[in-house]
Design a protein around this motif. Structure first.
Motif, PDB file in Angstrom:
ATOM      1  N   ASP A  13       0.878  -1.184   0.000  1.00 38.09           N
ATOM      2  CA  ASP A  13       0.000   0.000   0.000  1.00 38.09           C
ATOM      3  C   ASP A  13       0.910   1.227   0.000  1.00 38.09           C
ATOM      4  O   ASP A  13       1.293   1.724   1.057  1.00 38.09           O
ATOM      5  N   GLN A  14       1.261   1.689  -1.193  1.00 34.93           N
ATOM      6  CA  GLN A  14       2.256   2.752  -1.330  1.00 34.93           C
ATOM      7  C   GLN A  14       1.823   4.062  -0.684  1.00 34.93           C
ATOM      8  O   GLN A  14       2.628   4.745  -0.052  1.00 34.93           O
ATOM      9  N   ALA A  15       0.559   4.433  -0.819  1.00 34.54           N
ATOM     10  CA  ALA A  15       0.086   5.698  -0.252  1.00 34.54           C
ATOM     11  C   ALA A  15       0.248   5.711   1.273  1.00 34.54           C
ATOM     12  O   ALA A  15       0.731   6.695   1.846  1.00 34.54           O
ATOM     13  N   THR A  16      -0.122   4.628   1.922  1.00 33.60           N
ATOM     14  CA  THR A  16       0.027   4.545   3.378  1.00 33.60           C
ATOM     15  C   THR A  16       1.495   4.493   3.760  1.00 33.60           C
ATOM     16  O   THR A  16       1.919   5.128   4.734  1.00 33.60           O
ATOM     17  N   ALA A  77       3.686   5.644  13.553  1.00 34.02           N
ATOM     18  CA  ALA A  77       4.380   5.278  12.318  1.00 34.02           C
ATOM     19  C   ALA A  77       4.437   3.761  12.166  1.00 34.02           C
ATOM     20  O   ALA A  77       4.188   3.226  11.085  1.00 34.02           O
ATOM     21  N   LYS A  78       4.756   3.077  13.247  1.00 37.95           N
ATOM     22  CA  LYS A  78       4.843   1.614  13.194  1.00 37.95           C
ATOM     23  C   LYS A  78       3.520   1.000  12.745  1.00 37.95           C
ATOM     24  O   LYS A  78       3.500   0.084  11.923  1.00 37.95           O
ATOM     25  N   ALA A  79       2.414   1.530  13.268  1.00 41.10           N
ATOM     26  CA  ALA A  79       1.097   1.013  12.880  1.00 41.10           C
ATOM     27  C   ALA A  79       0.852   1.209  11.389  1.00 41.10           C
ATOM     28  O   ALA A  79       0.306   0.313  10.727  1.00 41.10           O
ATOM     29  N   LEU A  80       1.252   2.347  10.846  1.00 40.75           N
ATOM     30  CA  LEU A  80       1.114   2.566   9.401  1.00 40.75           C
ATOM     31  C   LEU A  80       1.970   1.589   8.605  1.00 40.75           C
ATOM     32  O   LEU A  80       1.525   1.035   7.605  1.00 40.75           O
ATOM     33  N   ARG A  81       3.217   1.399   9.046  1.00 44.12           N
ATOM     34  CA  ARG A  81       4.109   0.464   8.341  1.00 44.12           C
ATOM     35  C   ARG A  81       3.527  -0.931   8.334  1.00 44.12           C
ATOM     36  O   ARG A  81       3.520  -1.622   7.313  1.00 44.12           O
ATOM     37  N   GLN A  82       3.028  -1.356   9.476  1.00 42.51           N
ATOM     38  CA  GLN A  82       2.478  -2.704   9.575  1.00 42.51           C
ATOM     39  C   GLN A  82       1.229  -2.871   8.720  1.00 42.51           C
ATOM     40  O   GLN A  82       0.951  -3.971   8.250  1.00 42.51           O
ATOM     41  N   LYS A  83       0.510  -1.791   8.499  1.00 39.61           N
ATOM     42  CA  LYS A  83      -0.669  -1.822   7.631  1.00 39.61           C
ATOM     43  C   LYS A  83      -0.276  -1.818   6.147  1.00 39.61           C
ATOM     44  O   LYS A  83      -0.930  -2.451   5.321  1.00 39.61           O
ATOM     45  N   ALA A  84       0.804  -1.106   5.824  1.00 44.09           N
ATOM     46  CA  ALA A  84       1.164  -0.848   4.426  1.00 44.09           C
ATOM     47  C   ALA A  84       2.152  -1.836   3.827  1.00 44.09           C
ATOM     48  O   ALA A  84       2.305  -1.888   2.607  1.00 44.09           O
ATOM     49  N   ALA A  85       2.837  -2.623   4.668  1.00 46.75           N
ATOM     50  CA  ALA A  85       3.910  -3.465   4.137  1.00 46.75           C
ATOM     51  C   ALA A  85       4.121  -4.695   5.012  1.00 46.75           C
ATOM     52  O   ALA A  85       3.814  -4.694   6.198  1.00 46.75           O
ATOM     53  N   HIS A  86       4.688  -5.706   4.390  1.00 54.74           N
ATOM     54  CA  HIS A  86       5.194  -6.860   5.145  1.00 54.74           C
ATOM     55  C   HIS A  86       6.652  -6.568   5.424  1.00 54.74           C
ATOM     56  O   HIS A  86       7.398  -6.198   4.497  1.00 54.74           O
ATOM     57  N   THR A  87       7.065  -6.681   6.661  1.00 52.77           N
ATOM     58  CA  THR A  87       8.454  -6.389   7.007  1.00 52.77           C
ATOM     59  C   THR A  87       9.076  -7.498   7.822  1.00 52.77           C
ATOM     60  O   THR A  87       8.396  -8.207   8.574  1.00 52.77           O
ATOM     61  N   GLU A  88      10.363  -7.638   7.658  1.00 52.46           N
ATOM     62  CA  GLU A  88      11.214  -8.466   8.509  1.00 52.46           C
ATOM     63  C   GLU A  88      12.182  -7.467   9.127  1.00 52.46           C
ATOM     64  O   GLU A  88      12.832  -6.693   8.418  1.00 52.46           O
TER      65      GLU A  88
END
Length: 95
Positions: A13-16, A77-88
């Motif tokens: 989700d690039q916008a988020t 910010a962390k909540a947005l990242r977790q919504k917008a991307a899968h991260t390791e």
């Protein structure tokens, strides 16, 4: 001893994610963190690892890196990242 937060990111989700990117710098500054790598081209030299996006953050200590990650300053910010991307994400002590 310095510490590095290494993050492999797959944005869906690039916008988020763009909103997330705006919130991160002030949260980092509050804990003495800085970008060592923020995106940029990667090239696999060995193995099969091909991250779509790679971020490396530098902190003065591993304790400061962990405090940043768990902080109220980074929470939104962390909540947005977790919504917008899968991260390791991992933290490692430097030399």
């Amino acid at each position: 001893m310095p510490a590095y937060v290494v993050v492999q990111v797959d944005v869906h989700d690039q916008a988020t994610y763009d909103e997330y990117r705006k919130l991160v710098p002030p949260s980092l500054a509050a804990f003495g963190g800085r970008f060592a790598v923020r995106g940029g081209k990667t090239e696999t030299l060995e193995g099969t690892w091909k991250p779509k996006r790679l971020v490396i953050l530098e902190f003065d200590t591993i304790e400061m890196a962990k405090k940043w990650w768990a902080s109220p300053e980074y929470a939104a910010a962390k909540a947005l990242r977790q919504k917008a991307a899968h991260t390791e994400l991992l933290v490692v002590e430097g030399a």
